[in-house]
Scaffold this motif. Structure first.
Motif, PDB file in Angstrom:
ATOM      1  N   UNK B 285       0.837  -1.213   0.000  1.00 39.92           N
ATOM      2  CA  UNK B 285       0.000   0.000   0.000  1.00 39.92           C
ATOM      3  C   UNK B 285       0.865   1.254   0.000  1.00 39.92           C
ATOM      4  N   UNK B 288       7.905   0.460  -0.408  1.00 40.82           N
ATOM      5  CA  UNK B 288       9.115   0.428   0.425  1.00 40.82           C
ATOM      6  C   UNK B 288       9.965   1.672   0.182  1.00 40.82           C
ATOM      7  N   UNK B 289       9.447   2.682  -0.485  1.00 44.39           N
ATOM      8  CA  UNK B 289      10.229   3.900  -0.711  1.00 44.39           C
ATOM      9  C   UNK B 289      10.575   4.535   0.638  1.00 44.39           C
ATOM     10  N   UNK B 290      11.854   4.798   0.805  1.00 48.85           N
ATOM     11  CA  UNK B 290      12.301   5.298   2.101  1.00 48.85           C
ATOM     12  C   UNK B 290      12.252   6.814   2.176  1.00 48.85           C
ATOM     13  N   UNK B 342       6.528   8.738  -0.501  1.00 46.10           N
ATOM     14  CA  UNK B 342       6.581   9.045  -1.935  1.00 46.10           C
ATOM     15  C   UNK B 342       5.226   8.682  -2.537  1.00 46.10           C
ATOM     16  N   UNK B 344       3.898   8.963  -5.602  1.00 47.99           N
ATOM     17  CA  UNK B 344       3.705   8.436  -6.963  1.00 47.99           C
ATOM     18  C   UNK B 344       3.629   6.906  -7.006  1.00 47.99           C
ATOM     19  N   UNK B 345       4.611   6.188  -6.475  1.00 50.97           N
ATOM     20  CA  UNK B 345       4.479   4.728  -6.503  1.00 50.97           C
ATOM     21  C   UNK B 345       3.380   4.226  -5.590  1.00 50.97           C
ATOM     22  N   UNK B 348       0.273   4.227  -7.577  1.00 47.47           N
ATOM     23  CA  UNK B 348       0.345   3.156  -8.575  1.00 47.47           C
ATOM     24  C   UNK B 348      -0.065   1.797  -8.013  1.00 47.47           C
ATOM     25  N   UNK B 349      -0.025   1.654  -6.689  1.00 47.78           N
ATOM     26  CA  UNK B 349      -0.424   0.395  -6.054  1.00 47.78           C
ATOM     27  C   UNK B 349      -1.930   0.286  -5.867  1.00 47.78           C
TER      28      UNK B 349
END
Lengths: 374, 374
Positions: B285, B288-290, B342, B344-345, B348-349
């Motif tokens: 959800x 894993x963007x840090x 972040x 944006x990704x 996308x989920x």
């Protein structure tokens, strides 16, 4: 609801647009059979976690090869997998009415089990099952060392079990655990597996003293997917990643490179910057999941054709590949295969995948349960 | 092709299942207007990058408020956005026939521009456009310091421009750049912006000496989304994240917490383990963007209701939240809002998102271009 794309077929890999997930049916079938054999040999029920593939085709393959049912994490996955499975375990704490009500309705036509670790979950599920006039089997989640969820001691597990027993719409079925903390090579897991066994046996013994039986004791993870028989208390395993394997599985020595059945087919799209090439698979294809042993230096997957290459940085649609250690420089337009660090979230990013039936036979299939986070 | 879900409406946030992305229409509209005002004030064309929202509703909102067209990364995004936009820039190197052929066909009905940084791309696109009897506008990608893609020096940019000019199916439109290396607070970007300007002006000057004009000079990133006017060479910007903002934007001082229009509504699903609670939003959800400034300690998003909480670990469907610094302990079943690192990704989920029209008015809309990685 996801609309399955038309089932496309191509007879040449060059006709597959990139980036795409490509799955080798021969290897997948081998992996499915090998796990079924392992489980059968050790008298363990096999309940594969479908979060890895999120595919009805793959779940069907697992059921055809002896799986007793499937495991899912979320309601949405359960709804998708209910199309082909009659026996579903939701290995996830459900504490809200939305999910509880819909699962309770599903339990009228399917065998449904849930894992719980709080009294709130027991109450929520009990009320929903009573309202839906269905019966839900309950496994009490026991923390065997990962410290994510789960009852912390035998007494808490007993209290939860008694609460379940007091609800007529619930059926106490047993125990559930996830040994996510055991991540060493299989031949170095003995002490941790024994400790896990002790925890489970303590709970089982205390339950027995109080007249409660743990008919099912369900565990399993990828690192323990072939050592679970050492945990004498277990009688069911729920491995997920084994069906495709991934680079973390290889790095952890749980599986070999040859076991990897899925890879991302990507194209080199730029070599303008010295020392690197850019591929069209970024974080929206491979995920930002890091290498589990070398999170800062391990890169974002294994490049099959260039083992010396290192995918050093991902942005959303760009994968930057350090090629300074490579003997040959990948050319712009060239295609490469990347085995991702962690296959499960990678699959979840794909709308579809290409199943390779033979050397010149590729079929595009939907990832039916991708995005099912509710 | 993605099938849009039925447009659901609810009048109470409690009726939204979790985890879900919730977007505040008032704040989004404010963000869209503010960026349009910025661009207009400084004489910059505004071409929002739709990779952030992947939504036809949001792209339409941007076009209604003065955007000259849209930017997309991938062919799939272009196909989706072509439903509502007539002017599309693919800010991505296209070097394969599959994408080139389809973009060239789209160029028969839409104004299409592409960014290129290799001779292979020029040849591939030229052949495709010639075959489709369409014309494609080309921007030469210049590396202004991020070192991901882009011509490395004015001479290389000139060579690419001449190659484009020599192809009758291509039209040389100008320059493209992405200053991804500029990530400091806006008031500390002066030197880097000036250096970027010098690089672009050198290319423009060299082109001019050779009789070539850069009609469009397109740049833009989130950190520079309100400082781009300092780069005198630019006449177009392509900001993406500004429409929703995120925790990295706040941490970088590019936007304020109040600017954040999107958050993930999540439910606390377990508190069995001391010192933490678990929410139903994990890496599938939130990603894993840090945290971009504190990758190892910054956690995986900002918990609005518990600013002292720290999302310390994500597995696929579990978010582990350290609550030891919180004055109050979140309760099982409680709902919280997480502003992801972040956006944006994260978007996308999601298969869909909930647009909040007013206090008691939420509409479920599809994320039409999610998963469009090809």
């Amino acid at each position: 609801m996801f609309q399955a794309p038309e089932r496309l077929k191509v007879s040449c890999k060059e006709d597959i647009p990139t980036p795409s997930l490509v799955v080798d049916l021969n290897q997948v079938t081998h992996n499915v059979r090998a796990m079924a054999d392992y489980a059968k040999t050790h008298g363990l029920a096999l309940r594969p976690h479908t979060k890895t593939h999120k595919s009805l085709t793959m779940a069907s393959l697992q059921l055809e090869h002896g799986a007793t049912g499937v495991c899912v994490a979320k309601l949405g996955e359960a709804n998708v997998m209910a199309e082909i499975a009659d026996d579903l375990l939701l290995g996830y704490p459900i504490v809200d009415n939305y999910r509880a009500d819909r699962i309770a309705q599903l339990a009228n036509s399917k065998k449904i089990r849930l894992a719980v670790d709080t009294m709130q979950a027991v109450e929520c599920i009990s009320a929903a099952a009573a309202a839906a006039k269905s019966t839900i089997g309950i496994l009490i989640d026991i923390d065997v060392g990962y410290h994510r969820t789960g009852a912390q001691d035998p007494e808490s597990a007993l209290a939860l079990a008694k609460a379940v027993e007091s609800q007529s719409a619930l059926r106490l079925d047993g125990l559930f655990c996830f040994p996510g903390h055991i991540a060493g090579p299989p031949d170095q897991q003995d002490a941790e597996l024994a400790a896990m066994d002790r925890i489970l046996l303590q709970v089982i013994d205390l339950w027995r003293e109080h007249g409660l039986a743990a008919t099912i004791v369900s565990g399993g993870s990828t690192p323990t997917s072939r050592t679970s028989h050492q945990v004498t208390a277990l009688n069911e395993i729920r491995p997920g990643s084994y069906i495709y394997s991934d680079w973390n599985c290889v790095s952890g020595n749980w599986y070999q490179l040859n076991d990897c059945a899925a890879s991302v087919l990507a194209t080199v799209v730029s070599d303008a910057v010295p020392g690197k090439v850019v591929i069209d698979a970024g974080s929206k294809t491979l995920t930002q999941d890091r290498h589990f042993l070398q999170p800062d230096t391990g890169g974002f997957g294994h490049v099959v054709e260039y083992p010396q290459a290192r995918i050093i940085h991902l942005t959303e649609e760009h994968g930057e590949v350090d090629i300074t250690a490579c003997d040959q420089r990948p050319q712009v337009g060239q295609r490469i295969h990347v085995i991702p660090n962690h296959i499960c979230p990678c699959v979840n990013l794909q709308n579809s995948f290409w199943l390779q039936h033979g050397p010149d036979d590729f079929e595009c299939l939907p990832v039916e349960a991708r995005g099912c986070v509710v």
